[in-house]
Scaffold this motif. Structure first.
Motif, short mmCIF file in Angstrom:
data_model
loop_
_atom_site.label_atom_id
_atom_site.label_comp_id
_atom_site.label_asym_id
_atom_site.label_seq_id
_atom_site.Cartn_x
_atom_site.Cartn_y
_atom_site.Cartn_z
N CYS A 1 -8.77 -0.35 -2.76
CA CYS A 1 -8.66 -1.25 -3.92
C CYS A 1 -7.82 -0.62 -5.02
CB CYS A 1 -10.05 -1.58 -4.46
SG CYS A 1 -10.03 -2.68 -5.89
N SER A 2 -6.85 -1.39 -5.52
CA SER A 2 -5.96 -0.86 -6.56
C SER A 2 -6.70 -0.53 -7.84
CB SER A 2 -4.85 -1.87 -6.85
OG SER A 2 -5.39 -3.10 -7.30
N CYS A 3 -7.87 -1.14 -8.01
CA CYS A 3 -8.65 -0.88 -9.23
C CYS A 3 -9.10 0.58 -9.31
CB CYS A 3 -9.86 -1.81 -9.28
SG CYS A 3 -10.95 -1.66 -7.83
N LEU A 4 -9.20 1.25 -8.17
CA LEU A 4 -9.65 2.63 -8.15
C LEU A 4 -8.59 3.60 -8.65
CD1 LEU A 4 -11.53 2.47 -4.76
CD2 LEU A 4 -12.59 2.93 -6.97
N SER A 5 -7.37 3.10 -8.89
CA SER A 5 -6.32 3.96 -9.45
C SER A 5 -6.46 4.13 -10.96
CB SER A 5 -4.94 3.35 -9.13
OG SER A 5 -4.71 3.32 -7.74
N ASN A 6 -7.42 3.42 -11.55
CA ASN A 6 -7.65 3.51 -12.99
C ASN A 6 -8.40 4.80 -13.31
OD1 ASN A 6 -8.49 3.22 -15.65
ND2 ASN A 6 -8.85 1.01 -15.45
N ASP B 1 -4.04 -0.64 -2.50
CA ASP B 1 -3.75 -2.01 -2.04
C ASP B 1 -2.55 -2.62 -2.73
OD1 ASP B 1 -5.65 -2.28 -0.09
OD2 ASP B 1 -7.19 -3.03 -1.45
N SER B 2 -2.18 -2.11 -3.88
CA SER B 2 -1.00 -2.66 -4.55
C SER B 2 0.23 -2.50 -3.67
CB SER B 2 -0.80 -1.97 -5.90
OG SER B 2 -0.60 -0.57 -5.72
N PHE B 3 0.28 -1.40 -2.90
CA PHE B 3 1.39 -1.19 -1.97
C PHE B 3 1.25 -2.09 -0.75
CE2 PHE B 3 1.09 2.85 -4.29
CZ PHE B 3 2.38 2.91 -4.80
N GLN B 4 0.03 -2.25 -0.27
CA GLN B 4 -0.18 -3.11 0.89
C GLN B 4 0.15 -4.56 0.55
OE1 GLN B 4 -3.46 -4.14 4.36
NE2 GLN B 4 -4.13 -3.02 2.58
N GLY C 1 -11.46 -7.33 -0.98
CA GLY C 1 -10.81 -8.59 -0.61
C GLY C 1 -10.26 -9.35 -1.80
N GLN C 2 -11.03 -9.44 -2.87
CA GLN C 2 -10.61 -10.26 -4.01
C GLN C 2 -9.47 -9.61 -4.79
OE1 GLN C 2 -11.79 -13.44 -4.28
NE2 GLN C 2 -12.66 -12.77 -2.33
N TYR C 3 -9.52 -8.30 -4.95
CA TYR C 3 -8.39 -7.61 -5.61
C TYR C 3 -7.12 -7.76 -4.79
CZ TYR C 3 -10.57 -5.18 -9.56
OH TYR C 3 -11.16 -4.88 -10.76
N LEU C 4 -7.25 -7.59 -3.45
CA LEU C 4 -6.08 -7.60 -2.60
C LEU C 4 -5.44 -8.98 -2.53
CD1 LEU C 4 -4.24 -5.99 -0.86
CD2 LEU C 4 -5.82 -6.23 1.05
N VAL C 5 -6.26 -10.03 -2.43
CA VAL C 5 -5.69 -11.37 -2.36
C VAL C 5 -5.05 -11.75 -3.70
CG1 VAL C 5 -7.70 -12.75 -3.08
CG2 VAL C 5 -6.10 -13.67 -1.40
N GLN C 6 -5.60 -11.24 -4.79
CA GLN C 6 -5.00 -11.49 -6.10
C GLN C 6 -3.64 -10.80 -6.21
OE1 GLN C 6 -7.46 -10.40 -9.45
NE2 GLN C 6 -5.77 -10.49 -10.89
N LEU C 7 -3.57 -9.54 -5.78
CA LEU C 7 -2.30 -8.81 -5.81
C LEU C 7 -1.27 -9.46 -4.89
CD1 LEU C 7 -3.64 -5.13 -5.71
CD2 LEU C 7 -2.49 -6.24 -7.63
N PHE C 8 -1.74 -9.89 -3.71
CA PHE C 8 -0.82 -10.53 -2.76
C PHE C 8 -0.26 -11.82 -3.35
CE2 PHE C 8 -0.34 -13.67 0.70
CZ PHE C 8 0.69 -13.07 1.40
N ASN C 9 -1.09 -12.60 -3.98
CA ASN C 9 -0.64 -13.87 -4.58
C ASN C 9 0.39 -13.60 -5.67
OD1 ASN C 9 -0.52 -16.62 -5.08
ND2 ASN C 9 -2.24 -16.58 -6.51
N GLU C 10 0.17 -12.57 -6.49
CA GLU C 10 1.12 -12.24 -7.54
C GLU C 10 2.47 -11.82 -6.95
OE1 GLU C 10 -0.81 -9.22 -9.75
OE2 GLU C 10 -2.25 -10.57 -10.72
#
Length: 869
Positions: free
Chosen positions: A176-181, A195-198, A224-233
């Motif tokens: 999850c990209s949120c863990l990079s914070n 996940d931001s790269f994926q 799942g929710q973070y990844l689908v949000q990043l993918f949509n963006e």
């Protein structure tokens, strides 16, 4: 998990950690956890999802709840656990990395559930287990670092707890990209890309194959929710739309699974991106296969792209051709041999190994207690001997061909080991801590190890560089996988490409399409679009209330074009261009003018030349018969001058034919004005002569001496000269000039002459009209004079024809399109010229040529009334 739960967990953990220095500290209750443990100088913690599910106890609030029971053993994740043990033992054998330190481990199964994961984490961080005893309850927490967790949701919760006490975590699968914070998770690191790269990689994959209408399914958790949000963006930047977005609930629900499958069946999207773990997908995959859904192209996240549990012959009809992303795999020597050496153990706390043995061979060990579960199991399952041969089994456990997450575990353990190596080799008085001190390995504080983990930078024995950036993330790269059917009917997962985030922008994604196999027997790239592309010549028009990927194709308007596929706007053609019939390019407008090659131009030219010829013939006749009474009557000079002017009138019509130029526009209008002024002036002079001649026959009337030949020539010259003056002023002020007329016919450029000064042009026409009107009036007055050959009658007819032609010319001129406007003008010139010529000279030519006996002075001057007398 909400804030209040986090607070309770952190608060209780803080009490327990403080208890480590409190002699009276005591754990009130021991958690029932599956684990594997080994003592050492430094103990590294581990968290792995060995079981799929947890059997929740009944909560009656009347009795103490039973302990949670984990079910559904996962051999793949148990292999991850074994990789951690293998790596620690490999490090312990290495005499260069940590030669004086023996590493131990304490690993727990979190059962893929948050409550169990928190229990395991608290147990690790507090040492609250009977395996490791500290009777004095002094020193630092027993675990200086943790390898884990696998899932992002658990890592988020445990990361906040561990961060509270400065305990580093190195995850092998939480993406999850949120863990990079680093503000929220200051002690979190990982050997798996964010996940931001994926999401970026998946978006580029979708763009690469031209898919614009994509469905998405994700687990209802942070991953799942973070990844689908990043993918949509990401895909929005490429003009891609999500046809639907479904969430797989954490608590299995058949009704929800059926609803998701129904959405998949009804959607027109042929490509579905699925972000979920293997355990979350099993029920959905089974239902997709049961309903025989075969016309979808699946895109897999890294969590299930290489899952042998799903890549089976049974599932291939629905999931064959799946394309997914996976971490780089590693070939770890001796690891398979290590896996085959595992044996049941009687060591307390290592119950997880026995659990693995029972599930692998379908047997049970002698129950350690008289619980009902073991009593029932002992009846239906044989007793394990511990001598069963692992080498004869065929399971995911001993398949080391796709060591991807296992390889990430390997790198995570080595990252901690290298941090410990750097910590141990700190030079006195050159340390990174207060007063340049070094850490004491005997009393190691987790925050000290955290400092060294941040600075880890080494190259492992496989040549791969391992380090963490400022966010605790590694170098981002993925293998691109494709599910294919092997010759023997088994499913193989083949590497067909690579995504490298460190590559040049635009070159990150590399795919060998020749290696790709598509699902459902397709031989070419499947299409997934909401609307067919708009061909050149059309533009996209969004459908109201639908995503931008759904649109209609509208034909470009006249004069506009689009020369690209899926144009949003139609471009207006330049002024000299017009859209072709397909509206996909601008072509030069058709240039229209009355040319000598046109049929109409040829006809008018012929008529003009015919009129010129007739006039010339009349002129020749009059020259030949210039001494006859018919020719000499009514001033022979005016007759010759009139014939010359008619020649000019016929010839000036030819200047209106051909492509307009500056000189032709000037010439045609001025010659026209002067020629007709001369013509009408001659007719006016002849009319006046008729009246004067009649007046001269009366007694005592000598009017002709005032209007003799000299005065007649002077009057014609004066009337014509006035028109010349008007034309000169016209040319001086605003002369005629050629223009491109596009007002009346957009698809054509009508080349015509603009009159320049409309006032001057009206003066020219008005002056001709004035001369004509005076001639008509005078001729009309003289029409009944008693001459036998009275020209006034013919002049009257000629002027009436002239006036009628030019009166009807005005509306015809205005309403005629294009080159026909000029044709009407030429026609009016020719008609009026023929009218004047016919009425004035046809009767005389008739007498000269056919009635020579009447060509006498007596006959010409005779009066009908006298003759009758």
């Amino acid at each position: 998990m909400n804030f209040s739960v986090h607070f309770v967990l952190i608060f209780s953990l803080s009490l327990s950690v403080r208890g480590a220095i409190d002699p009276s500290c005591k754990l009130l209750e021991k958690f029932n956890l599956y684990g594997v443990h080994k003592n050492g100088d430094i103990i590294i913690g581990g968290l792995f999802p060995i079981h799929f599910t947890v059997t929740l106890p009944e909560l009656s609030y009347k009795t103490k709840p039973e302990v949670l029971q984990c079910e559904g053993f996962n051999f793949r994740t148990f292999r991850w656990l074994q990789m951690m043990i293998f790596t620690i033992e490999e490090i312990n054998k290495d005499q260069t990395l940590l030669p004086s330190i023996r590493l131990g481990y304490s690993i727990y199964d979190n059962c893929r559930k948050v409550p169990q994961a928190v229990r395991a984490a608290v147990t690790l961080l507090n040492g609250a287990d009977n395996i490791f005893k500290n009777s004095k309850c002094t020193g630092s927490p027993p675990i200086p670092a943790i390898v884990g967790d696998a899932r992002s949701t658990q890592s988020i919760i445990i990361g906040r707890i561990a961060g509270r006490f400065g305990i580093p975590m190195v995850s092998y699968s939480s993406s999850c990209s949120c863990l990079s914070n680093k503000v929220e998770f200051p002690t979190f690191f990982r050997t798996i890309p964010s996940d931001s790269f994926q999401a970026k990689a998946m978006a580029q994959l979708v763009k690469h194959f031209g898919w614009t209408w994509v469905g998405s399914i994700a687990t209802q958790d942070d991953y799942g929710q973070y990844l689908v949000q990043l993918f949509n963006e990401q895909v929005q930047n490429y003009g891609v739309c999500l046809a639907f977005t479904e969430a797989i609930p954490k608590i299995p629900s058949r009704a929800k699974i059926l609803q998701i499958v129904d959405t998949i069946k009804r959607s027109t999207a042929k490509v579905i991106v699925l972000f979920a773990g293997v355990g979350d997908i099993i029920n959905l995959a089974n239902e997709v296969v049961r309903q025989n859904i075969t016309n979808k192209q699946w895109i897999a996240s890294e969590t299930w792209s290489t899952a042998a549990l799903l890549a089976t012959k049974k599932n291939f009809r629905s999931f064959g051709g799946t394309i997914g992303f996976a971490f780089h795999k590693g070939e770890v020597p001796q690891f398979k041999k290590f896996l085959l050496k595992v044996r049941p153990t009687s060591i307390p706390g290592n119950s997880l190994i026995n659990r693995f043995w029972e599930k692998l061979f379908g047997c049970t060990f002698n129950p350690p207690d008289n619980t009902t579960r073991y009593a029932i199991a002992s009846i239906s399952e044989p007793i394990c001997t511990g001598q069963e041969d692992i080498e004869k089994t065929d399971s995911v456990y001993n398949d080391v061909s796709q060591l991807r997450v296992s390889y990430n575990v390997y790198k995570a353990v080595y990252a901690i080991a290298h941090a410990l190596h750097n910590l141990v080799n700190c030079e006195p008085n050159k340390g990174p801590f207060l007063n340049k001190t070094c850490a004491n390995i005997s009393h190691l504080a987790p925050w000290q190890l955290l400092h060294y983990i941040k600075e880890v930078n080494f190259t492992n024995k496989f040549g791969e560089k391992v380090y963490f950036d400022e966010n605790g993330d590694p170098i981002a790269s993925y293998d691109i996988m494709n599910w294919q059917m092997d010759a023997d009917g088994s499913v193989k997962i083949v590497t067909v490409g690579l995504f490298d985030a460190s590559a040049t922008p635009g070159q990150e994604l590399l795919i060998d399409e020749d290696l790709l196999i598509w699902g459902d027997g397709q031989t070419k790239t499947p299409s997934s679009i909401c609307s067919e592309s708009c061909s050149p010549g059309t533009r996209k028009a969004a459908r109201k209330g639908q995503p931008v990927c759904c649109f209609d194709c509208l034909q470009c308007a006249e004069g506009k074009m689009s020369n690209q596929t899926d144009s949003i706007h139609c471009l207006t053609c330049p002024i000299d261009y017009w859209s072709n019939q397909e509206h996909d390019q601008c072509v030069l407008k058709e240039i229209e003018f009355l040319s000598f090659e046109d049929t109409l131009g040829i006809i008018l030219t012929t008529i003009a030349l015919f009129g010129t010829g007739i006039t010339t013939v009349i002129l020749v006749i009059f020259i030949c018969y210039r001494n006859t009474p018919v020719v000499r009557s009514n001033n022979i000079e005016l007759s010759f001058l009139l014939l010359v002017s008619l020649l000019l009138c016929f010839l000036c019509s030819l200047t209106f034919i051909g492509q307009p130029t500056t000189w032709s526009c000037i010439f045609r209008h001025t010659v026209f004005g002067v020629s007709f002024a001369l013509c009408i002036s001659c007719i006016l002079g002849k009319t006046i002569v008729v009246l004067m001649v009649f007046s001269a026959t009366l007694p005592n009337n000598d009017m002709m001496k005032y209007f003799g030949p000299l005065q007649q020539r002077a009057s014609v010259f004066a009337c014509t000269f006035l028109q010349v003056i008007i034309c000169i002023l016209w040319l001086a002020i605003s002369p005629p000039f050629p223009v491109k007329n596009i007002k009346y016919q957009n698809a054509k450029i009508i080349l015509e002459c603009d009159v320049g000064s409309v006032t001057a042009f009206c003066c020219v026409l008005g002056y001709i009209g004035l001369l004509a009107a005076i001639s008509v009036v005078l001729a009309f007055l003289a029409r009944k004079l008693p001459d036998n050959f009275n020209e006034a009658k013919f002049i009257t007819f000629s002027m009436l024809i002239f006036s009628a032609v030019w009166v009807t010319f005005i509306p015809a001129y205005i309403s005629s399109p294009g080159k026909y406007t000029v044709a009407v003008e030429i026609f009016a010139i020719l008609c009026s010229s023929f009218g004047v010529a016919a009425c004035n000279f046809a009767p005389k030519c008739y007498i000269i040529l056919l009635k020579p006996d009447q060509n006498t002075k007596k006959h010409v001057m005779g009066r009908p009334a006298v003759a009758s007398t």
